[in-house]
Enzyme design. Structure first.
Site, short mmCIF file in Angstrom:
data_model
loop_
_atom_site.label_atom_id
_atom_site.label_comp_id
_atom_site.label_asym_id
_atom_site.label_seq_id
_atom_site.Cartn_x
_atom_site.Cartn_y
_atom_site.Cartn_z
N CYS A 59 0.83 -1.20 0.00
CA CYS A 59 0.00 0.00 0.00
C CYS A 59 0.87 1.26 0.00
O CYS A 59 1.41 1.64 1.04
CB CYS A 59 -0.91 -0.02 1.23
N CYS A 85 -0.44 4.15 2.10
CA CYS A 85 -0.19 3.99 3.53
C CYS A 85 1.28 4.25 3.88
O CYS A 85 1.58 4.94 4.84
CB CYS A 85 -0.50 2.56 3.99
N ASP A 86 2.18 3.68 3.10
CA ASP A 86 3.59 3.63 3.53
C ASP A 86 4.54 4.51 2.72
O ASP A 86 5.70 4.66 3.11
CB ASP A 86 4.08 2.16 3.46
P1 FAD Z 1 -10.70 -6.12 6.42
O1 FAD Z 1 -9.78 -5.30 7.21
O2 FAD Z 1 -10.14 -6.96 5.31
O3 FAD Z 1 -11.52 -7.04 7.44
C1 FAD Z 1 -12.39 -8.05 6.98
C2 FAD Z 1 -12.64 -9.02 8.10
O4 FAD Z 1 -13.64 -9.96 7.69
C3 FAD Z 1 -11.42 -9.84 8.49
O5 FAD Z 1 -11.18 -9.74 9.87
C4 FAD Z 1 -11.78 -11.26 8.08
O6 FAD Z 1 -11.23 -12.24 8.95
C5 FAD Z 1 -13.30 -11.24 8.19
N1 FAD Z 1 -13.95 -12.26 7.36
C6 FAD Z 1 -13.74 -12.51 6.04
N2 FAD Z 1 -14.52 -13.53 5.63
C7 FAD Z 1 -15.22 -13.95 6.71
C8 FAD Z 1 -16.19 -14.98 6.92
N3 FAD Z 1 -16.57 -15.81 5.92
N4 FAD Z 1 -16.73 -15.13 8.15
C9 FAD Z 1 -16.36 -14.31 9.17
N5 FAD Z 1 -15.42 -13.32 9.03
C10 FAD Z 1 -14.88 -13.14 7.82
N6 FAD Z 1 -5.27 1.59 5.41
C11 FAD Z 1 -5.07 2.82 5.93
O7 FAD Z 1 -6.01 3.63 5.99
N7 FAD Z 1 -3.85 3.19 6.45
C12 FAD Z 1 -2.79 2.34 6.46
O8 FAD Z 1 -1.69 2.70 6.92
C13 FAD Z 1 -2.96 1.03 5.93
N8 FAD Z 1 -1.95 0.13 5.92
C14 FAD Z 1 -2.17 -1.12 5.42
C15 FAD Z 1 -1.11 -2.03 5.44
C16 FAD Z 1 -1.30 -3.31 4.94
C17 FAD Z 1 -0.14 -4.29 5.00
C18 FAD Z 1 -2.55 -3.70 4.41
C19 FAD Z 1 -2.76 -5.10 3.88
C20 FAD Z 1 -3.60 -2.79 4.37
C21 FAD Z 1 -3.42 -1.49 4.86
N9 FAD Z 1 -4.44 -0.55 4.85
C22 FAD Z 1 -4.26 0.69 5.38
C23 FAD Z 1 -5.76 -0.87 4.25
C24 FAD Z 1 -6.78 -1.20 5.36
O9 FAD Z 1 -6.23 -2.16 6.24
C25 FAD Z 1 -8.08 -1.70 4.75
O10 FAD Z 1 -8.56 -0.76 3.82
C26 FAD Z 1 -9.14 -1.95 5.82
O11 FAD Z 1 -8.67 -2.88 6.77
C27 FAD Z 1 -10.43 -2.48 5.21
O12 FAD Z 1 -11.30 -2.79 6.25
P2 FAD Z 1 -12.50 -3.85 6.06
O13 FAD Z 1 -13.19 -3.89 7.37
O14 FAD Z 1 -13.28 -3.50 4.85
O15 FAD Z 1 -11.81 -5.24 5.70
#
Ligand code: FAD
Length: 314
Positions: A131, A134-135
Site C-alpha cells: 500500500c 499507507c507507507d
Molecule cells: P478487512 O480489514 O479486510 O476485514 C475483513 C474481516 O472480515 C477480516 O477480519 C476477516 O477475517 C473477516 N472475514 C472474512 N470472511 C469472513 C467470513 N466468511 N466469516 C467471518 N469473518 C470473515 N489503510 C489505511 O487507511 N492506512 C494504512 O496505513 C494502511 N496500511 C495497510 C497495510 C497493509 C499491510 C494492508 C494489507 C492494508 C493497509 N491498509 C491501510 C488498508 C486497510 O487495512 C483496509 O482498507 C481496511 O482494513 C479495510 O477494512 P474492512 O473492514 O473492509 O476489511
C-alpha cells in the site's frame, strides 16, 4: 431472529457494529479470526484522522472494538460458510450453526496477493508493503521498487515519486498492462526507471529491506538491485467466497453497491474493502460501515412496519 448480522470484524464491520449497537438494532457481528482485519498486519497507521502522531494498527482496532462493545455490540467468533439470501428472512450458515436475520452488512474485506518469494513474509511491514498510500511517506529520498505492471502498480509508482528519490518499476513482460494514460505518465517521469522482462526472485535484508534479487526472463541474466522499500502490486482479491452468484459483483469480484451501500439483493448491504471502489483504506471502510448500517436500519424499520401492517409476527 436478528435485525442485523454483520459479517467481518475489520474497520468496516466494527464501525457498522458501533452504529447498529447505538441504534439499538438486535445485532451480532461474526468474525472468523480475532477482530481487526488487514490493519492488524501493519505496524503504524499515519493517515487515519484524529491521531496526528500515528497509531499502531493493533491499538486502533482495540479502540474500535472497545467502543463498539461499550454500546453493547455482540461480537462472536464464527466463520460464515454460506448465505441464503433469497427470502425476506436471510439465513447465515456458520461453522457453529445457522442464524436468521432481516438484514446483513457484508464487511468481509479483501487481501493483497503475495508475490510468493523468499524474504517477502519476513520483511512485510519492514520494507515490504502492499500500500503506497499507507507507507509511501516513510520512503522520503530513498530508492524503492514497485513490482507489477497493471493500473495499480503504475498509479502507485507515480504516487511514490512524490517521496522516493527513485522508483524502479519491475515488470515481467515487455509492455505494461496499465492504461495508456498511466503508461505515458510513467514513461515521462524522470524518477521512474522501468525494468522490463524482469522478475524478483528474492527480497533481501535481515531487519529491513536492502535489495532485490532479479532475473531477466529473456536473457536469464541475474542482478541485485539496492532498494530500501519493495511495494508489491500483483493483485488485490476480495473475500467473496460466500457470494458466488448471489449478488452483483464487478469483473474482479468486488461487490457493487449504490451510494447507500445497498447491494443488488434487498436487505443486503456492503462496506469496506469488499466493495467495488477505488480507495481501500481504513478511512473509507469506517465511513461505508456507518452508511451501510444506517441504510440497513431504515430497511429493517420499513420491513417491520410492513410486516406489522400485514399481521405477520416473524
Ligand atoms: P478487512 O480489514 O479486510 O476485514 C475483513 C474481516 O472480515 C477480516 O477480519 C476477516 O477475517 C473477516 N472475514 C472474512 N470472511 C469472513 C467470513 N466468511 N466469516 C467471518 N469473518 C470473515 N489503510 C489505511 O487507511 N492506512 C494504512 O496505513 C494502511 N496500511 C495497510 C497495510 C497493509 C499491510 C494492508 C494489507 C492494508 C493497509 N491498509 C491501510 C488498508 C486497510 O487495512 C483496509 O482498507 C481496511 O482494513 C479495510 O477494512 P474492512 O473492514 O473492509 O476489511
Amino acid at each position: 431472529m436478528y435485525d442485523l448480522i454483520i459479517i467481518g470484524g475489520g474497520p468496516a464491520g466494527l464501525t457498522a457494529g458501533l452504529y447498529a449497537a447505538r441504534a439499538r438494532l438486535d445485532t451480532v457481528l461474526l468474525e472468523k479470526l480475532a477482530p481487526g482485519g488487514q490493519i492488524l498486519t501493519t505496524d503504524w497507521v499515519e493517515n487515519y484522522p484524529g491521531f496526528p502522531d500515528g497509531i499502531s494498527g493493533f491499538e486502533l482496532i482495540d479502540r474500535m472494538k472497545n467502543q463498539a462493545e461499550k454500546f453493547g455490540l455482540d461480537i462472536q467468533s464464527r466463520e460464515v460458510t454460506r448465505l441464503d439470501l433469497a427470502g425476506e428472512t436471510k439465513i447465515v450458515h456458520t461453522d457453529k450453526g445457522e442464524l436468521k436475520t432481516l438484514a446483513i452488512v457484508l464487511a468481509t474485506g479483501a487481501f493483497p496477493q503475495k508475490l510468493g518469494v523468499e524474504g517477502e513474509s519476513l520483511l512485510t511491514g519492514k520494507g515490504v508493503s502492499y500500500c503506497a498510500t499507507c507507507d509511501g511517506p516513510f520512503y522520503r529520498d530513498q530508492e524503492v521498487a514497485v513490482i507489477g505492471g497493471g493500473d495499480t502498480a503504475v498509479e502507485e509508482a507515480l504516487f511514490l515519486t512524490r517521496f522516493a528519490s527513485r522508483v524502479h518499476l519491475i515488470h515481467r513482460r515487455d509492455r505494461l498492462r496499465a492504461t495508456q494514460l498511466l503508461q505515458d505518465r510513467a514513461m515521462a517521469s524522470e524518477k521512474i526507471h522501468i525494468l522490463w522482462d524482469t522478475i524478483c526472485n528474492r527480497i533481501t535484508g535481515e531487519t529491513g529491506v536492502d535489495g532485490l534479487d532479479l532475473r531477466n526472463v529473456k536473457s536469464g541474466e541475474t542482478s541485485h538491485l539496492t532498494v530500501q522499500g519493495a511495494f508489491i502490486f500483483v493483485g488485490y482479491s476480495p473475500n467473496n467466497q460466500l457470494l458466488d452468484g448471489l449478488l452483483k459483483t464487478d469483473d474482479y469480484g468486488f461487490v457493487v453497491t449504490d451510494q447507500n451501500m445497498q447491494t443488488s439483493v434487498s436487505g443486503v448491504f456492503a462496506g469496506g474493502d469488499i466493495r467495488s471502489k477505488q480507495l481501500r483504506q481504513v478511512a473509507t471502510a469506517v465511513g461505508e460501515g456507518a452508511a451501510a448500517t444506517f441504510a440497513a436500519e431504515k430497511y429493517v424499520e420499513d420491513l417491520k412496519a410492513h410486516r406489522e401492517a400485514a399481521g405477520q409476527t416473524s
